[in-house]
Design a protein around this motif. Structure first.
Motif, PDB file in Angstrom:
ATOM      1  N   TRP A 199       0.900  -1.264   0.098  1.00 44.94           N
ATOM      2  CA  TRP A 199      -0.059  -0.059  -0.084  1.00 44.94           C
ATOM      3  C   TRP A 199       0.961   1.352   0.062  1.00 44.94           C
ATOM      4  O   TRP A 199       0.695   2.195  -0.857  1.00 44.94           O
ATOM      5  CB  TRP A 199      -0.901   0.035   1.330  1.00 44.94           C
ATOM      6  N   VAL A 200       2.025   1.146   1.022  1.00 43.90           N
ATOM      7  CA  VAL A 200       2.760   2.403   1.191  1.00 43.90           C
ATOM      8  C   VAL A 200       3.510   2.524  -0.237  1.00 43.90           C
ATOM      9  O   VAL A 200       3.752   3.835  -0.693  1.00 43.90           O
ATOM     10  CB  VAL A 200       3.572   2.152   2.225  1.00 43.90           C
ATOM     11  N   ALA A 201       3.983   1.425  -0.690  1.00 45.52           N
ATOM     12  CA  ALA A 201       5.063   1.600  -2.060  1.00 45.52           C
ATOM     13  C   ALA A 201       4.384   2.150  -3.081  1.00 45.52           C
ATOM     14  O   ALA A 201       4.921   2.925  -3.949  1.00 45.52           O
ATOM     15  CB  ALA A 201       5.347   0.289  -2.338  1.00 45.52           C
ATOM     16  N   PHE A 202       3.104   1.691  -3.463  1.00 48.70           N
ATOM     17  CA  PHE A 202       2.205   2.189  -4.604  1.00 48.70           C
ATOM     18  C   PHE A 202       2.038   3.804  -4.270  1.00 48.70           C
ATOM     19  O   PHE A 202       2.457   4.449  -5.359  1.00 48.70           O
ATOM     20  CB  PHE A 202       0.723   1.694  -4.521  1.00 48.70           C
ATOM     21  N   SER A 203       1.672   4.335  -3.272  1.00 43.30           N
ATOM     22  CA  SER A 203       1.657   5.615  -2.900  1.00 43.30           C
ATOM     23  C   SER A 203       3.065   6.527  -3.076  1.00 43.30           C
ATOM     24  O   SER A 203       3.177   7.617  -3.650  1.00 43.30           O
ATOM     25  CB  SER A 203       1.080   6.043  -1.410  1.00 43.30           C
ATOM     26  N   LEU A 204       4.086   5.824  -2.554  1.00 41.53           N
ATOM     27  CA  LEU A 204       5.370   6.231  -2.973  1.00 41.53           C
ATOM     28  C   LEU A 204       5.868   6.479  -4.160  1.00 41.53           C
ATOM     29  O   LEU A 204       6.422   7.311  -4.721  1.00 41.53           O
ATOM     30  CB  LEU A 204       6.281   5.481  -1.873  1.00 41.53           C
ATOM     31  N   ALA A 205       5.581   5.494  -5.106  1.00 42.14           N
ATOM     32  CA  ALA A 205       5.762   5.388  -6.355  1.00 42.14           C
ATOM     33  C   ALA A 205       5.128   6.806  -7.174  1.00 42.14           C
ATOM     34  O   ALA A 205       5.606   7.156  -8.204  1.00 42.14           O
ATOM     35  CB  ALA A 205       5.246   4.028  -7.108  1.00 42.14           C
ATOM     36  N   LEU A 206       3.978   7.083  -6.724  1.00 38.62           N
ATOM     37  CA  LEU A 206       3.141   8.138  -7.440  1.00 38.62           C
ATOM     38  C   LEU A 206       3.904   9.385  -6.976  1.00 38.62           C
ATOM     39  O   LEU A 206       4.033  10.464  -7.696  1.00 38.62           O
ATOM     40  CB  LEU A 206       1.700   8.094  -6.864  1.00 38.62           C
ATOM     41  N   THR A 207       4.343   9.672  -5.708  1.00 38.59           N
ATOM     42  CA  THR A 207       4.877  10.917  -5.390  1.00 38.59           C
ATOM     43  C   THR A 207       6.469  11.033  -5.466  1.00 38.59           C
ATOM     44  O   THR A 207       6.855  12.193  -5.961  1.00 38.59           O
ATOM     45  CB  THR A 207       4.710  11.178  -3.821  1.00 38.59           C
ATOM     46  N   GLY A 248      -4.217  -6.090  -1.212  1.00 33.11           N
ATOM     47  CA  GLY A 248      -5.127  -5.255  -1.638  1.00 33.11           C
ATOM     48  C   GLY A 248      -4.974  -3.870  -1.468  1.00 33.11           C
ATOM     49  O   GLY A 248      -5.308  -3.312  -0.184  1.00 33.11           O
ATOM     50  N   ILE A 249      -4.513  -3.110  -2.316  1.00 32.10           N
ATOM     51  CA  ILE A 249      -4.208  -2.050  -2.159  1.00 32.10           C
ATOM     52  C   ILE A 249      -5.382  -0.757  -2.219  1.00 32.10           C
ATOM     53  O   ILE A 249      -6.226  -0.915  -3.193  1.00 32.10           O
ATOM     54  CB  ILE A 249      -3.037  -1.243  -3.327  1.00 32.10           C
ATOM     55  N   PRO A 250      -5.529   0.009  -1.113  1.00 31.82           N
ATOM     56  CA  PRO A 250      -6.760   0.848  -0.915  1.00 31.82           C
ATOM     57  C   PRO A 250      -7.027   1.446  -2.357  1.00 31.82           C
ATOM     58  O   PRO A 250      -6.144   2.514  -2.878  1.00 31.82           O
ATOM     59  CB  PRO A 250      -6.349   1.792   0.212  1.00 31.82           C
ATOM     60  N   GLY A 251      -8.643   1.546  -2.710  1.00 27.04           N
ATOM     61  CA  GLY A 251      -8.568   2.404  -4.082  1.00 27.04           C
ATOM     62  C   GLY A 251      -7.955   1.816  -5.329  1.00 27.04           C
ATOM     63  O   GLY A 251      -8.340   2.024  -6.664  1.00 27.04           O
ATOM     64  N   ILE A 252      -7.163   0.623  -5.428  1.00 32.85           N
ATOM     65  CA  ILE A 252      -6.514   0.290  -6.449  1.00 32.85           C
ATOM     66  C   ILE A 252      -6.856  -1.345  -6.737  1.00 32.85           C
ATOM     67  O   ILE A 252      -7.618  -1.693  -7.612  1.00 32.85           O
ATOM     68  CB  ILE A 252      -5.109   0.317  -6.472  1.00 32.85           C
ATOM     69  N   THR A 253      -6.275  -2.100  -5.832  1.00 31.15           N
ATOM     70  CA  THR A 253      -6.634  -3.594  -6.044  1.00 31.15           C
ATOM     71  C   THR A 253      -7.586  -4.053  -4.973  1.00 31.15           C
ATOM     72  O   THR A 253      -7.971  -5.105  -4.700  1.00 31.15           O
ATOM     73  CB  THR A 253      -5.239  -4.490  -6.129  1.00 31.15           C
ATOM     74  N   GLU A 301      -6.760  10.851  -6.283  1.00 33.93           N
ATOM     75  CA  GLU A 301      -6.134  12.342  -6.511  1.00 33.93           C
ATOM     76  C   GLU A 301      -4.835  12.286  -7.183  1.00 33.93           C
ATOM     77  O   GLU A 301      -4.823  13.185  -8.179  1.00 33.93           O
ATOM     78  CB  GLU A 301      -6.192  12.964  -5.162  1.00 33.93           C
ATOM     79  N   ALA A 302      -4.081  11.467  -6.911  1.00 33.66           N
ATOM     80  CA  ALA A 302      -2.727  11.609  -7.548  1.00 33.66           C
ATOM     81  C   ALA A 302      -2.702  11.045  -8.971  1.00 33.66           C
ATOM     82  O   ALA A 302      -2.003  11.392  -9.982  1.00 33.66           O
ATOM     83  CB  ALA A 302      -1.600  10.633  -6.828  1.00 33.66           C
ATOM     84  N   LEU A 303      -3.634  10.019  -9.179  1.00 35.11           N
ATOM     85  CA  LEU A 303      -3.839   9.225 -10.367  1.00 35.11           C
ATOM     86  C   LEU A 303      -4.509  10.119 -11.424  1.00 35.11           C
ATOM     87  O   LEU A 303      -4.556   9.940 -12.673  1.00 35.11           O
ATOM     88  CB  LEU A 303      -4.557   8.164 -10.256  1.00 35.11           C
ATOM     89  N   GLN A 304      -5.295  11.285 -11.074  1.00 32.40           N
ATOM     90  CA  GLN A 304      -5.972  12.061 -11.869  1.00 32.40           C
ATOM     91  C   GLN A 304      -4.822  13.094 -12.617  1.00 32.40           C
ATOM     92  O   GLN A 304      -5.307  13.504 -13.626  1.00 32.40           O
ATOM     93  CB  GLN A 304      -6.947  12.889 -11.050  1.00 32.40           C
ATOM     94  N   GLN A 305      -3.860  13.280 -11.864  1.00 38.21           N
ATOM     95  CA  GLN A 305      -2.709  14.072 -12.543  1.00 38.21           C
ATOM     96  C   GLN A 305      -1.626  13.368 -13.382  1.00 38.21           C
ATOM     97  O   GLN A 305      -1.199  13.791 -14.232  1.00 38.21           O
ATOM     98  CB  GLN A 305      -2.124  14.771 -11.486  1.00 38.21           C
ATOM     99  N   GLN A 306      -1.371  11.832 -12.992  1.00 32.61           N
ATOM    100  CA  GLN A 306      -0.548  11.088 -13.732  1.00 32.61           C
ATOM    101  C   GLN A 306      -0.809   9.645 -13.448  1.00 32.61           C
ATOM    102  O   GLN A 306      -1.582   9.105 -12.577  1.00 32.61           O
ATOM    103  CB  GLN A 306       0.883  11.392 -13.171  1.00 32.61           C
ATOM    104  N   ARG A 307      -0.388   8.850 -14.420  1.00 35.62           N
ATOM    105  CA  ARG A 307      -0.302   7.454 -14.276  1.00 35.62           C
ATOM    106  C   ARG A 307       1.034   7.091 -13.634  1.00 35.62           C
ATOM    107  O   ARG A 307       1.752   7.837 -13.487  1.00 35.62           O
ATOM    108  CB  ARG A 307      -0.467   6.653 -15.718  1.00 35.62           C
ATOM    109  N   PRO A 342      -4.299  -0.897 -14.985  1.00 34.04           N
ATOM    110  CA  PRO A 342      -5.383   0.110 -15.418  1.00 34.04           C
ATOM    111  C   PRO A 342      -4.539   1.524 -14.995  1.00 34.04           C
ATOM    112  O   PRO A 342      -4.919   2.603 -15.219  1.00 34.04           O
ATOM    113  CB  PRO A 342      -6.644  -0.063 -14.726  1.00 34.04           C
ATOM    114  N   TRP A 343      -3.568   1.409 -14.082  1.00 37.21           N
ATOM    115  CA  TRP A 343      -2.931   2.598 -13.661  1.00 37.21           C
ATOM    116  C   TRP A 343      -1.653   2.860 -13.928  1.00 37.21           C
ATOM    117  O   TRP A 343      -0.943   3.774 -13.607  1.00 37.21           O
ATOM    118  CB  TRP A 343      -3.109   2.530 -11.906  1.00 37.21           C
ATOM    119  N   ALA A 344      -1.090   1.866 -14.462  1.00 31.91           N
ATOM    120  CA  ALA A 344       0.509   1.926 -14.657  1.00 31.91           C
ATOM    121  C   ALA A 344       0.823   1.635 -16.205  1.00 31.91           C
ATOM    122  O   ALA A 344       0.042   0.875 -16.952  1.00 31.91           O
ATOM    123  CB  ALA A 344       1.017   0.665 -13.994  1.00 31.91           C
ATOM    124  N   ASP A 345       1.633   2.278 -16.590  1.00 27.24           N
ATOM    125  CA  ASP A 345       2.178   2.113 -18.184  1.00 27.24           C
ATOM    126  C   ASP A 345       3.005   0.852 -18.345  1.00 27.24           C
ATOM    127  O   ASP A 345       2.575   0.455 -19.798  1.00 27.24           O
ATOM    128  CB  ASP A 345       3.330   3.426 -18.351  1.00 27.24           C
TER     129      ASP A 345
END
Length: 324
Positions: free
Chosen positions: A126-134, A148-153, A243-249, A273-276
């Motif tokens: 969960w933390v790693a996914f959010s870290l990768a966005l920021t 089971g990542i919140p809002g993702i998986t 919110e972050a994924l609205q700005q970037q993948r 769906p969220w990753a290139d």
């Protein structure tokens, strides 16, 4: 990469009542991670490609103990206890994953590492996914293991089918105010032991000593409060993710590591769906705790992932790790 000329400033252990296991070839460190003392276990090749490991509930960095020696021959390996986990501080902060990710990244930087691969399991993922966005400019690649990542998986609703409900029932239980603390205080060993037995393919994967270690971590000085807080702040984690994924993948290469008897059937498909660039493997003969159940397979997958990324023009765009 790690700068050997820059020695990290380290601090004392903030959870002294919890026994501290050692791993041959690795050193314990505590660093000020933007106001929170985090525990890191560091070893491998100084100055080599850095691989950072995060564990989830109800474990600590010790979850990676069978994987770390295999990675150490080639890489600079750092396993970090999340805030509230293991021998890291149990601060009174928000445990949404973007807030926690900022502390984890600060810990990595405090250890002199500027770019790294990140591999994480369960709540650590969960933390790693959010870290990768920021902090995507600091990441070379992201490996996510059965989470089971919140809002993702993570499904929007907890299933009621008995064949599936036992895997996720605790998400709702942990959200209830006060009741989990009332029922679990003094019974951490029984609670932690249930997860370690029920969610492994072989119920004897964890021995009594390992169960005691993880239970003691949850019980120690605010550990239960912090463990529950990750779930209680999961809705905020999901909101910030979207919110972050609205700005970037998610632009870094992603490796989804699933298992034959895990919680998320196909991590890669859930992330795509969220990753290139997302590819995946399924580790056979394993339940949810893949690094404990099949450490050789996890070490090999991570080694291949990092090695591919180090090649000129290398990426995980092509599926080098197909599903069986």
């Amino acid at each position: 990469m790690n700068d050997p000329a820059t020695a990290p400033r380290t601090f004392g252990n903030p959870v002294r009542d919890l026994p501290l296991p050692d791993l041959a070839g690795f050193t314990h460190r505590w660093v000020d991670a933007d106001g929170v003392l985090l525990h890191a276990v560091e070893g491998g090749r100084p100055g080599g490609p850095a691989v950072v490991l995060l564990a989830g509930f109800p474990q600590t960095w010790w979850a990676w103990r069978k994987v770390m020696p295999d990675l150490a021959d080639r890489f600079h390996v750092i396993a970090i206890d999340l805030p509230g986990q293991g021998h890291s501080e149990r601060p009174d902060i928000s445990y949404d994953t973007h807030t926690v990710a900022a502390h984890v990244h600060a810990a990595v930087e405090a250890l002199g590492v500027s770019t790294y691969w990140l591999a994480a399991h369960d709540v650590g993922a969960w933390v790693a996914f959010s870290l990768a966005l920021t902090y995507r400019s600091h990441l070379r690649g992201l490996a996510l293991l059965d989470a089971g990542i919140p809002g993702i998986t993570l499904p929007d609703a907890i299933p009621t089918d008995p064949e599936q409900a036992w895997k996720t029932w605790h998400f709702a239980f942990h959200l209830v105010p006060d009741l989990p603390e009332t029922l679990l205080a003094g019974r951490e060993r029984e609670y932690v032991g249930w997860f370690l037995k029920a969610k492994t393919l072989s119920s004897d994967t964890f021995d009594d000593t390992e169960t005691e270690h993880y239970a003691a971590s949850v019980a120690a000085d605010g550990g239960l409060r912090a463990s529950l807080a990750y779930y209680r702040d999961a809705a905020e984690s999901a909101r910030k993710n979207h919110e972050a994924l609205q700005q970037q993948r998610l632009t870094v290469p992603v490796l989804g590591i699933s298992s034959s008897h895990g919680s998320i059937r196909d991590m890669a498909a859930s992330i795509k769906p969220w990753a290139d660039h997302a590819t995946g493997i399924v580790v056979p003969d394993a339940g949810h705790f893949i690094p404990d159940e099949q450490p050789d397979a996890v070490a090999a997958a991570l080694t291949d992932f990092v090695t591919e990324g180090l090649r000129p023009g290398g990426s995980m765009c092509q599926n080098r790790h197909p599903h069986p």
